[in-house]
Enzyme design. Structure first.
Site, PDB file in Angstrom:
ATOM      1  N   LYS A 174       0.847  -1.207   0.000  1.00  0.00           N
ATOM      2  CA  LYS A 174       0.000   0.000   0.000  1.00  0.00           C
ATOM      3  C   LYS A 174       0.876   1.249   0.000  1.00  0.00           C
ATOM      4  O   LYS A 174       1.603   1.517   0.955  1.00  0.00           O
ATOM      5  CB  LYS A 174      -0.901   0.048   1.247  1.00  0.00           C
ATOM      6  N   CYS A 283      14.293  10.742   5.886  1.00  0.00           N
ATOM      7  CA  CYS A 283      14.532  10.237   7.243  1.00  0.00           C
ATOM      8  C   CYS A 283      15.999  10.369   7.656  1.00  0.00           C
ATOM      9  O   CYS A 283      16.305  10.397   8.839  1.00  0.00           O
ATOM     10  CB  CYS A 283      14.090   8.781   7.339  1.00  0.00           C
ATOM     11  N   GLU A 384      11.445  15.429  14.933  1.00  0.00           N
ATOM     12  CA  GLU A 384      11.785  15.417  13.509  1.00  0.00           C
ATOM     13  C   GLU A 384      11.062  16.582  12.811  1.00  0.00           C
ATOM     14  O   GLU A 384       9.847  16.722  12.933  1.00  0.00           O
ATOM     15  CB  GLU A 384      11.331  14.082  12.912  1.00  0.00           C
TER      16      GLU A 384
HETATM   17  P1  NAD Z   1       2.912   7.885   8.043  1.00  0.00           P
HETATM   18  O1  NAD Z   1       3.249   7.047   9.205  1.00  0.00           O
HETATM   19  O2  NAD Z   1       1.890   8.941   8.197  1.00  0.00           O
HETATM   20  O3  NAD Z   1       2.411   6.977   6.837  1.00  0.00           O
HETATM   21  C1  NAD Z   1       3.159   5.872   6.390  1.00  0.00           C
HETATM   22  C2  NAD Z   1       2.219   4.843   5.810  1.00  0.00           C
HETATM   23  O4  NAD Z   1       1.460   4.261   6.867  1.00  0.00           O
HETATM   24  C3  NAD Z   1       1.222   5.377   4.806  1.00  0.00           C
HETATM   25  O5  NAD Z   1       1.082   4.487   3.731  1.00  0.00           O
HETATM   26  C4  NAD Z   1      -0.053   5.443   5.613  1.00  0.00           C
HETATM   27  O6  NAD Z   1      -1.213   5.370   4.829  1.00  0.00           O
HETATM   28  C5  NAD Z   1       0.086   4.229   6.497  1.00  0.00           C
HETATM   29  N1  NAD Z   1      -0.735   4.244   7.701  1.00  0.00           N
HETATM   30  C6  NAD Z   1      -1.189   5.314   8.405  1.00  0.00           C
HETATM   31  N2  NAD Z   1      -1.924   4.903   9.460  1.00  0.00           N
HETATM   32  C7  NAD Z   1      -1.928   3.555   9.433  1.00  0.00           C
HETATM   33  C8  NAD Z   1      -2.501   2.556  10.273  1.00  0.00           C
HETATM   34  N3  NAD Z   1      -3.223   2.869  11.351  1.00  0.00           N
HETATM   35  N4  NAD Z   1      -2.279   1.267   9.957  1.00  0.00           N
HETATM   36  C9  NAD Z   1      -1.530   0.928   8.884  1.00  0.00           C
HETATM   37  N5  NAD Z   1      -0.982   1.832   8.047  1.00  0.00           N
HETATM   38  C10 NAD Z   1      -1.179   3.133   8.312  1.00  0.00           C
HETATM   39  O7  NAD Z   1       4.283   8.491   7.558  1.00  0.00           O
HETATM   40  P2  NAD Z   1       4.536   9.568   6.412  1.00  0.00           P
HETATM   41  O8  NAD Z   1       4.124  10.903   6.899  1.00  0.00           O
HETATM   42  O9  NAD Z   1       4.018   9.047   5.132  1.00  0.00           O
HETATM   43  O10 NAD Z   1       6.121   9.506   6.265  1.00  0.00           O
HETATM   44  C11 NAD Z   1       6.991  10.325   6.914  1.00  0.00           C
HETATM   45  C12 NAD Z   1       7.729   9.532   7.963  1.00  0.00           C
HETATM   46  O11 NAD Z   1       8.361   8.416   7.362  1.00  0.00           O
HETATM   47  C13 NAD Z   1       8.833  10.341   8.596  1.00  0.00           C
HETATM   48  O12 NAD Z   1       8.825  10.165   9.981  1.00  0.00           O
HETATM   49  C14 NAD Z   1      10.097   9.745   7.984  1.00  0.00           C
HETATM   50  O13 NAD Z   1      11.241   9.917   8.784  1.00  0.00           O
HETATM   51  C15 NAD Z   1       9.696   8.327   7.827  1.00  0.00           C
HETATM   52  N6  NAD Z   1      10.549   7.672   6.836  1.00  0.00           N
HETATM   53  C16 NAD Z   1      11.458   6.760   7.285  1.00  0.00           C
HETATM   54  C17 NAD Z   1      12.306   6.142   6.389  1.00  0.00           C
HETATM   55  C18 NAD Z   1      13.304   5.129   6.872  1.00  0.00           C
HETATM   56  O14 NAD Z   1      13.853   4.415   6.036  1.00  0.00           O
HETATM   57  N7  NAD Z   1      13.574   5.014   8.152  1.00  0.00           N
HETATM   58  C19 NAD Z   1      12.229   6.451   5.027  1.00  0.00           C
HETATM   59  C20 NAD Z   1      11.300   7.378   4.614  1.00  0.00           C
HETATM   60  C21 NAD Z   1      10.463   7.985   5.530  1.00  0.00           C
END
Ligand code: NAD
Length: 494
Positions: A174, A283, A384
Site C-alpha cells: 500500500k 529520514c 523530527e
Molecule cells: P505515516 O506514518 O503517516 O504513513 C506511512 C504509511 O502508513 C502510509 O502508507 C499510511 O497510509 C500508512 N498508515 C497510516 N496509518 C496507518 C494505520 N493505522 N495502519 C496501517 N498503516 C497506516 O508516515 P509519512 O508521513 O508518510 O512519512 C513520513 C515519515 O516516514 C517520517 O517520519 C520519515 O522519517 C519516515 N521515513 C522513514 C524512512 C526510513 O527508512 N527510516 C524512510 C522514509 C520515511
C-alpha cells in the site's frame, strides 16, 4: 506509456476501488492530478487471499526464473525512467534531478536483489547421531504486507517488492494515500514484465482504514513498514495480536557533527545537501548540526550563505534545488515547530518561511530557515522537522558532540566530519545510531543495512540483512541409517 490511475492491481487484474475515489494533488500548484481507487475491506481481503494462493507456485519457481522477471521489471523502469521521474515530481514535488536518482534506485533494487537468485544459502550441521544429516534451510515467510510513506513513492515500492519477490514471497503493497501514482505506474510495468497473478498486489487507500485492515489481517506473515513513529507503534501493537513479525523503518533526527579539523568546504556543502534535499523530507536528513566552537561561527556564516543561494522553485526545472512541501498540513507542521523554537529562544540566522511571491501559484512553498540554539532539549532539537529548517548548535569538544547526538529518541543516521583518526574510531563505537557516515552523507547503499535504533524502529532494509527478514528458517533432521534412531533423549545425552 499512459496509465489509468483509476484502477489498482489485485490478483493480476486492474480494478476500481469500492470506496469513493481519492484526489491526488500536485504539491507544486495544488491541482488534482488524478483520482485513485479507495480499496474496500473486502478488496483488502481479496488481495491477501490472492497473494496467499499465488505464493506456493511462485516459491516453487527456480530463483533464476523469479530473477529473470525482476530483471525485466528493472529494464522496464529504466525504459520508462523519464515518465516515472516526472510522475514522482508531479505527485511528490521533489526536484526532477532528485527524482531521476530515485527512479534509478527503483530499478537498481530489482537488479540488485535479482542477483541473489543463486546466493540464498542454508547450513549443514553435524548431527549427534550416526547416519543423520541436519540442515537449516531458508524458506519464504509467505505473504508480506508492505506499507510505505510519501517521500520516495517509487524507490520505496522497489525496496519492499524486490526482496519479497526474490525470496519466493508474495506481497500486498500500500503506497501512501497522497502519493499512490508511482506505485500504480510501476504496477503496469510489473504486469508487463510477466509477474504472475497475485504475486504483487498494489492496493491504494487511506492508512487508518486500508492500512489498518492490511496490518491487522491474521493471514499475513510479515509486515514491513516505512513511515512515522506513531504509525509504526500502532502497526506493531496490531501485529502483536496476530503474532505477525514486523520490520519498521521509522523517523530520524540525524546529528551532523563538524569538528574543528574538518574540511569546512566539504562539510558545508554536505550539510546543505543533507538538510535541504527533497525539501528536508528524508529520514536521513541532517536535522541537528553540531559544530565545534572553534569553527562554529565560520561554519554558520558559510552555511547560511550557501542556504540563501538555493533556488526554491518549480521542481520540474533542472535548476531547482528545493521544491514544494508535500502538503499544506506538513508545511504547517514545520511552521509550528519553527515558531515554537523562536519563542523558546532560538536565534534566527536565516529567516525563511512562505515566500512573498510563490514560484508557482497554489504550491506549498517554504524557503530555508537556519536557527542557532544553545539548548539541546528544545523541541526543534528533539522532534523530527522534515522540512527546510535546521538548528545549529555550538559544541565544546567531541565528547560534548557525542553526548548531544546520542540524547535522542531517534537512532537512524548520524554524520561526523573530522580527519582525526582517533575521533573517527571513537565515533564508530560511541555514536549510538544504526548508520554512521564519516566525511560523507547519504543516500545509503543497496548493500548496506538501513536500520535504526530506539524509536527509529526495529528492523531494517537493504543488503543481506534486509533480505533476512523476508526469510524464515526450517531445520531438517534426516535419518539415512535405515534404523530407528534413538529418540526422546535430553539434549547432550550422548
Ligand atoms: P505515516 O506514518 O503517516 O504513513 C506511512 C504509511 O502508513 C502510509 O502508507 C499510511 O497510509 C500508512 N498508515 C497510516 N496509518 C496507518 C494505520 N493505522 N495502519 C496501517 N498503516 C497506516 O508516515 P509519512 O508521513 O508518510 O512519512 C513520513 C515519515 O516516514 C517520517 O517520519 C520519515 O522519517 C519516515 N521515513 C522513514 C524512512 C526510513 O527508512 N527510516 C524512510 C522514509 C520515511
Amino acid at each position: 506509456m499512459t496509465t489509468d490511475f483509476s484502477r489498482m492491481w489485485i490478483d493480476g487484474a486492474f480494478v476500481p476501488g469500492e470506496g469513493t475515489p481519492r484526489a491526488v494533488l500536485n504539491p507544486t500548484d495544488g491541482s488534482t492530478i488524478a483520482e485513485v481507487p479507495e480499496a474496500g475491506s473486502g478488496q483488502v481481503q481479496q488481495a491477501i487471499a490472492a497473494a496467499r494462493r499465488a505464493q506456493p507456485a511462485w516459491a516453487a519457481l527456480a530463483p533464476v526464473e523469479r530473477a529473470a522477471i525482476m530483471q525485466r521489471i528493472a529494464g522496464l523502469i529504466r525504459d520508462n525512467a523519464d515518465a516515472l521521474a516526472k510522475l514522482v515530481v508531479r505527485e511528490q514535488g521533489k526536484p526532477i534531478t532528485e527524482a531521476r536518482g530515485e527512479v534509478g534506485g527503483a530499478a537498481e533494487f530489482f537488479s540488485y536483489y535479482a542477483e541473489f537468485a543463486r546466493r540464498i544459502q542454508g547450513e549443514i550441521l553435524p548431527s549427534d547421531l550416526p547416519d543423520e544429516q541436519i540442515w537449516i534451510q531458508r524458506v519464504p515467510v509467505g505473504v508480506v504486507v508492505g506499507i510505505i510513506p510519501w517521500n520516495y513513492p517509487a524507490a520505496l515500492v522497489s525496496r519492499k517488492v524486490a526482496p519479497a519477490m526474490i525470496t519466493g514471497n508474495t506481497i500486498v503493497l500500500k503506497p501512501h494515500e497522497e502519493t499512490p501514482l508511482s506505485a500504480l505506474f510501476m504496477a503496469r510495468l510489473m504486469a508487463e514484465a510477466g509477474v504472475p497473478d497475485g504475486v504483487v498486489n498494489i492496493v491504494t487507500g487511506d492508512g487508518a482504514t486500508v492500512g489498518a485492515a492490511l496490518t491487522s489481517n491474521p493471514d499475513v506473515n510479515l509486515i514491513t513498514m516505512t513511515g512515522s513513529v506513531p504509525t509504526g507503534k500502532k502497526i506493531m501493537r496490531t501485529a502483536a495480536d496476530n503474532l505477525v513479525p514486523v520490520s519498521l523503518e521509522l523517523g530520524g533526527k540525524a546529528p551532523f557533527i563538524v569538528m574543528e579539523d574538518a574540511d569546512l568546504d566539504i562539510a558545508v556543502a554536505a550539510a546543505v545537501t543533507s538538510r535541504f534535499m527533497n525539501c528536508g523530507q528524508v529520514c536521513i536528513c541532517a536535522e541537528r548540526i553540531l559544530v565545534h566552537e572553534a569553527v562554529h561561527d565560520e561554519f554558520a556564516r558559510r552555511f547560511v550563505a550557501a542556504a540563501k543561494k538555493l533556488r526554491v522553485g518549480d521542481p520540474m526545472e533542472d535548476a531547482t534545488d528545493i521544491g514544494p512541501k508535500i502538503s499544506v498540513a506538513e508545511l504547517e507542521k514545520v511552521e509550528r515547530l519553527t515558531a515554537a523554537a523562536v519563542t523558546a529562544g532560538a536565534e534566527v540566522l536565516l529567516q525563511g518561511g512562505r515566500p512573498d511571491s510563490a514560484p508557482v501559484e497554489g504550491g506549498n512553498w517554504l524557503t530555508p530557515t537556519v536557527l542557532s540554539v544553545e539548548d539541546s532539549d528544545m523541541e526543534i532539537m528533539q522532534y523530527e522537522v522534515f522540512g527546510p529548517v535546521v538548528p545549529l548548535m555550538k559544541v565544546r569538544d567531541f565528547d560534548h558532540a557525542v553526548k548531544i547526538a546520542n540524547a535522542s529518541a531517534y537512532g537512524l543516521s548520524a554524520y561526523l566530519f573530522t580527519n582525526d583518526f582517533r575521533r573517527i574510531m571513537r565515533a564508530i563505537h560511541e555514536i549510538d545510531f544504526g548508520e554512521v557516515y564519516l566525511n560523507r552523507i547519504g543516500p545509503e547503499a543497496l548493500q548496506g543495512f538501513h536500520t535504526g535504533y530506539r524509536n527509529s524502529g526495529p528492523g531494517g532494509d537493504d543488503g543481506v540483512h534486509g533480505l533476512e527478514s523476508y526469510l524464515r528458517k526450517k531445520t531438517v533432521y534426516a535419518n539415512h541409517s535405515g534404523r530407528a534412531q534413538v529418540g526422546l533423549m535430553p539434549y547432550g545425552a550422548h
